[in-house]
Design an enzyme around this catalytic site. Structure first.
Site, PDB file in Angstrom:
ATOM      1  N   GLN A 178      57.057  25.609   9.946  1.00 20.19           N
ATOM      2  CA  GLN A 178      56.420  24.417   9.385  1.00 20.19           C
ATOM      3  C   GLN A 178      55.458  24.681   8.228  1.00 20.19           C
ATOM      4  O   GLN A 178      55.358  23.885   7.308  1.00 20.19           O
ATOM      5  CB  GLN A 178      55.666  23.692  10.506  1.00 20.19           C
ATOM      6  CG  GLN A 178      55.134  22.333  10.120  1.00 20.19           C
ATOM      7  CD  GLN A 178      54.735  21.545  11.341  1.00 20.19           C
ATOM      8  OE1 GLN A 178      55.571  20.999  12.038  1.00 20.19           O
ATOM      9  NE2 GLN A 178      53.450  21.509  11.636  1.00 20.19           N
ATOM     10  N   GLU A 201      50.224  17.483   3.342  1.00 18.91           N
ATOM     11  CA  GLU A 201      49.043  18.347   3.303  1.00 18.91           C
ATOM     12  C   GLU A 201      48.852  19.012   1.945  1.00 18.91           C
ATOM     13  O   GLU A 201      48.081  19.959   1.814  1.00 18.91           O
ATOM     14  CB  GLU A 201      49.138  19.383   4.425  1.00 18.91           C
ATOM     15  CG  GLU A 201      49.167  18.703   5.797  1.00 18.91           C
ATOM     16  CD  GLU A 201      49.326  19.673   6.954  1.00 18.91           C
ATOM     17  OE1 GLU A 201      49.337  20.894   6.715  1.00 18.91           O
ATOM     18  OE2 GLU A 201      49.426  19.204   8.097  1.00 18.91           O
ATOM     19  N   ASP A 217      52.492  29.000  10.311  1.00 15.34           N
ATOM     20  CA  ASP A 217      52.524  28.117  11.481  1.00 15.34           C
ATOM     21  C   ASP A 217      53.998  27.832  11.731  1.00 15.34           C
ATOM     22  O   ASP A 217      54.627  27.074  10.998  1.00 15.34           O
ATOM     23  CB  ASP A 217      51.757  26.816  11.224  1.00 15.34           C
ATOM     24  CG  ASP A 217      51.905  25.813  12.379  1.00 15.34           C
ATOM     25  OD1 ASP A 217      52.464  26.193  13.430  1.00 15.34           O
ATOM     26  OD2 ASP A 217      51.472  24.660  12.228  1.00 15.34           O
ATOM     27  N   GLU A 247      50.802  31.050  14.032  1.00 13.01           N
ATOM     28  CA  GLU A 247      50.459  29.940  14.926  1.00 13.01           C
ATOM     29  C   GLU A 247      51.710  29.411  15.624  1.00 13.01           C
ATOM     30  O   GLU A 247      52.772  29.332  15.007  1.00 13.01           O
ATOM     31  CB  GLU A 247      49.818  28.827  14.086  1.00 13.01           C
ATOM     32  CG  GLU A 247      49.396  27.596  14.861  1.00 13.01           C
ATOM     33  CD  GLU A 247      48.888  26.500  13.931  1.00 13.01           C
ATOM     34  OE1 GLU A 247      49.090  25.320  14.245  1.00 13.01           O
ATOM     35  OE2 GLU A 247      48.299  26.827  12.874  1.00 13.01           O
ATOM     36  N   ASP A 260      48.287  26.260  19.260  1.00  9.94           N
ATOM     37  CA  ASP A 260      47.988  24.873  18.885  1.00  9.94           C
ATOM     38  C   ASP A 260      48.593  23.940  19.927  1.00  9.94           C
ATOM     39  O   ASP A 260      47.910  23.473  20.835  1.00  9.94           O
ATOM     40  CB  ASP A 260      48.530  24.575  17.485  1.00  9.94           C
ATOM     41  CG  ASP A 260      48.404  23.098  17.100  1.00  9.94           C
ATOM     42  OD1 ASP A 260      47.627  22.367  17.758  1.00  9.94           O
ATOM     43  OD2 ASP A 260      49.070  22.659  16.145  1.00  9.94           O
ATOM     44  N   LYS A 281      41.490  21.083  17.143  1.00 13.10           N
ATOM     45  CA  LYS A 281      41.680  19.770  16.514  1.00 13.10           C
ATOM     46  C   LYS A 281      40.928  18.757  17.361  1.00 13.10           C
ATOM     47  O   LYS A 281      41.310  18.509  18.513  1.00 13.10           O
ATOM     48  CB  LYS A 281      43.167  19.411  16.475  1.00 13.10           C
ATOM     49  CG  LYS A 281      44.010  20.273  15.544  1.00 13.10           C
ATOM     50  CD  LYS A 281      45.486  19.954  15.716  1.00 13.10           C
ATOM     51  CE  LYS A 281      46.339  20.650  14.664  1.00 13.10           C
ATOM     52  NZ  LYS A 281      47.785  20.499  14.970  1.00 13.10           N
ATOM     53  N   ARG A 302      44.522  17.328  10.527  1.00  9.81           N
ATOM     54  CA  ARG A 302      45.850  16.865  10.937  1.00  9.81           C
ATOM     55  C   ARG A 302      46.603  16.472   9.666  1.00  9.81           C
ATOM     56  O   ARG A 302      46.000  16.347   8.604  1.00  9.81           O
ATOM     57  CB  ARG A 302      45.760  15.648  11.870  1.00  9.81           C
ATOM     58  CG  ARG A 302      45.018  15.843  13.161  1.00  9.81           C
ATOM     59  CD  ARG A 302      45.477  17.017  14.013  1.00  9.81           C
ATOM     60  NE  ARG A 302      46.866  17.003  14.457  1.00  9.81           N
ATOM     61  CZ  ARG A 302      47.265  16.689  15.693  1.00  9.81           C
ATOM     62  NH1 ARG A 302      46.374  16.347  16.615  1.00  9.81           N
ATOM     63  NH2 ARG A 302      48.542  16.752  16.030  1.00  9.81           N
ATOM     64  N   SER A 303      47.903  16.249   9.791  1.00 11.00           N
ATOM     65  CA  SER A 303      48.670  15.901   8.588  1.00 11.00           C
ATOM     66  C   SER A 303      48.297  14.514   8.061  1.00 11.00           C
ATOM     67  O   SER A 303      48.371  14.248   6.869  1.00 11.00           O
ATOM     68  CB  SER A 303      50.173  16.002   8.850  1.00 11.00           C
ATOM     69  OG  SER A 303      50.506  15.342  10.040  1.00 11.00           O
ATOM     70  N   LYS A 362      41.543  25.310   8.577  1.00 17.59           N
ATOM     71  CA  LYS A 362      42.892  24.990   8.107  1.00 17.59           C
ATOM     72  C   LYS A 362      42.857  23.541   7.654  1.00 17.59           C
ATOM     73  O   LYS A 362      42.739  22.637   8.478  1.00 17.59           O
ATOM     74  CB  LYS A 362      43.859  25.190   9.267  1.00 17.59           C
ATOM     75  CG  LYS A 362      45.315  25.044   8.920  1.00 17.59           C
ATOM     76  CD  LYS A 362      46.153  25.336  10.151  1.00 17.59           C
ATOM     77  CE  LYS A 362      47.504  24.681  10.002  1.00 17.59           C
ATOM     78  NZ  LYS A 362      48.317  24.821  11.201  1.00 17.59           N
TER      79      LYS A 362
END
EC number: 4.2.1.11
Length: 430
Positions: A164, A208, A245, A288, A315, A340, A369-370, A391
């Site tokens: 990702q 992102e 990730d 990740e 995560d 998060k 978050r996205s 991040k």
């Protein structure tokens, strides 16, 4: 006499996030201050995350948050009026009791978190303190090393890459300001490198801020990043390292019990071998979610094989949940937590999750978050926790740069005492 720290009003509303979807914004008022917070939202979400309440129906294609907003205005607000805004843990505990469920599905994690963060900001403003100092005290001074997601795959992109995120980490910089300059310069060279090889269509940016060129093999983005780092005038590994990730839950196929990467099937053991090959061939310092969210044995195996050399981040595995983090610690699964705040739903619980990880020698990466907003709370939280890592996307799109710009301001405020950990991002004090 009026108590200047007494909560006088709590107001929630529906606003838009960076993807154009509704999210919750909350304002908390005292006689002398106001705190405002907006809640982020993820695209690749872990099964065990706290529940984000959405309305369903036709409005906003079912993604409206009027129920969550109403829960703040009608249920939470009346209970908080008159409370001292500095009683963060009491307020968070009260909201958990009002909700009464394990995953915050009654009031919604998006309702509860909006209030929790706005309370902290109102308290900091009432005391005349920056948020990072209010949360972290006088010992908050470690600037985070940015993990900047510059090439996207998986659910964040429309290409065939299964992993990702491919990130750059400026581990050789001396300060955050220098680090973000290195990231920005490399990002712009990367844009040129991708355009030359894949054409101008390949440099559109994702949620992102990263690029999503038509790549398939996992080595392609890594080779491209090495080229961009070198052309920007930096040394891969020594000055700018790489991080991945994998978000493996997205390419795990439960029907066959295997992971499918670039069309090839992998068992747990074969996937570990793939990661080992990548780590030996490229300057990768962090991976990740190398396995899907219930593959504790996979995490245990890769931590045993690679954990002494690189960071293994959980995560979807941990979802910022202290119970799952404790299980991982007991098993030796992963050696770092992705934090998060909206996965767990209150500031107090997020801090507890971070300290559960720290006490076990795990690293902590504070993450966006996205679906984000201009809210920069996580920048302050990263410094408050002395986490050493953040991040928050590519150095593009205002919703991402809001966090980077806040960190530039914080480092300026901490002139003379700010510490940028560089290569020691996982354990900034050692």
């Amino acid at each position: 006499m009026e108590n200047p720290f007494e909560i006088t009003a709590v107001v929630a509303r529906e606003i838009l996030d960076s993807r154009g979807n509704p999210t919750v914004e909350v304002e908390v008022y005292t006689p002398i201050s106001m705190g405002r917070a907006a809640v982020p939202s993820g695209a690749s979400t872990g099964t065990h995350e706290a529940l984000e309440l959405r309305d369903g129906g036709k409005r906003y294609h079912g993604k409206g948050v009027r129920r969550a907003v109403e829960n703040v205005n009608k249920i939470i607000a009346p209970e908080l009026i008159g409370m001292d805004v500095t009683w963060q843990r009491d307020i968070d505990t009260l909201m958990l009791e009002l909700d009464g469920t394990e995953n915050k599905s009654n009031l919604g994690a998006n309702a509860i978190l909006g209030v929790s963060l706005a309370v902290a900001k109102a308290a900091a403003n009432a005391l005349g303190l920056p948020l990072y100092q209010y949360i972290g005290g006088t010992n908050a001074y470690v600037m985070p090393v940015p993990m900047s997601n510059v090439i996207n795959g998986g659910v964040h992109a429309g290409n065939e890459l299964d992993f990702q995120e491919f990130m750059i980490m400026p581990v050789g910089a001396d300060s955050f300001r220098e680090a973000i300059r290195w990231v920005s310069e490399t990002y712009h060279v990367l844009k040129k490198v991708i355009a030359e090889k894949y054409g101008k269509d390949a440099i559109n940016v994702g949620d992102e801020g990263g690029f999503a060129p038509p790549m398939k093999e996992v080595t392609e983005p890594l080779e491209t990043l090495i080229k961009a780092i070198e052309e920007a005038g930096y040394k891969p590994g020594d000055e700018i390292a790489l991080a991945i990730d994998a978000a493996s839950s997205e390419f795990y196929h439960p029907d066959i019990g295997k992971y499918v990467v670039a069309g090839k099937e992998y068992t747990r053991e074969e996937l570990v071998d793939l990661y080992k090959e990548l780590v030996s061939a490229y300057p990768i310092v962090s991976i990740e979610d190398p396995f899907q969210e219930e593959d504790w044995e996979g995490f245990k195996l890769i931590t045993r094989e690679l954990g002494g050399k690189i960071q293994i981040v959980g995560d979807d595995l941990f979802v910022t949940n202290p119970k799952r983090i404790r299980k991982g610690i007991e098993m030796g699964a992963a050696n770092a937590l992705l934090l998060k705040v909206n996965q767990i739903g209150t500031l107090s619980e997020a801090i507890d999750a971070a300290y559960t990880a720290f006490r076990a020698g795990y690293g902590v990466v504070v993450s966006h978050r996205s679906g984000e907003t201009e809210d920069a709370t996580i920048a302050d939280l990263a410094v408050a926790l002395n986490a050493g890592q953040i991040k928050t996307g590519a150095p593009a799109r205002s919703d991402r740069n809001a966090k980077y710009n806040q960190l530039i301001r914080i480092e300026e405020e901490l002139e003379g005492i700010a510490h940028y950990p560089g290569r020691k991002f996982r354990n900034p004090f050692f």
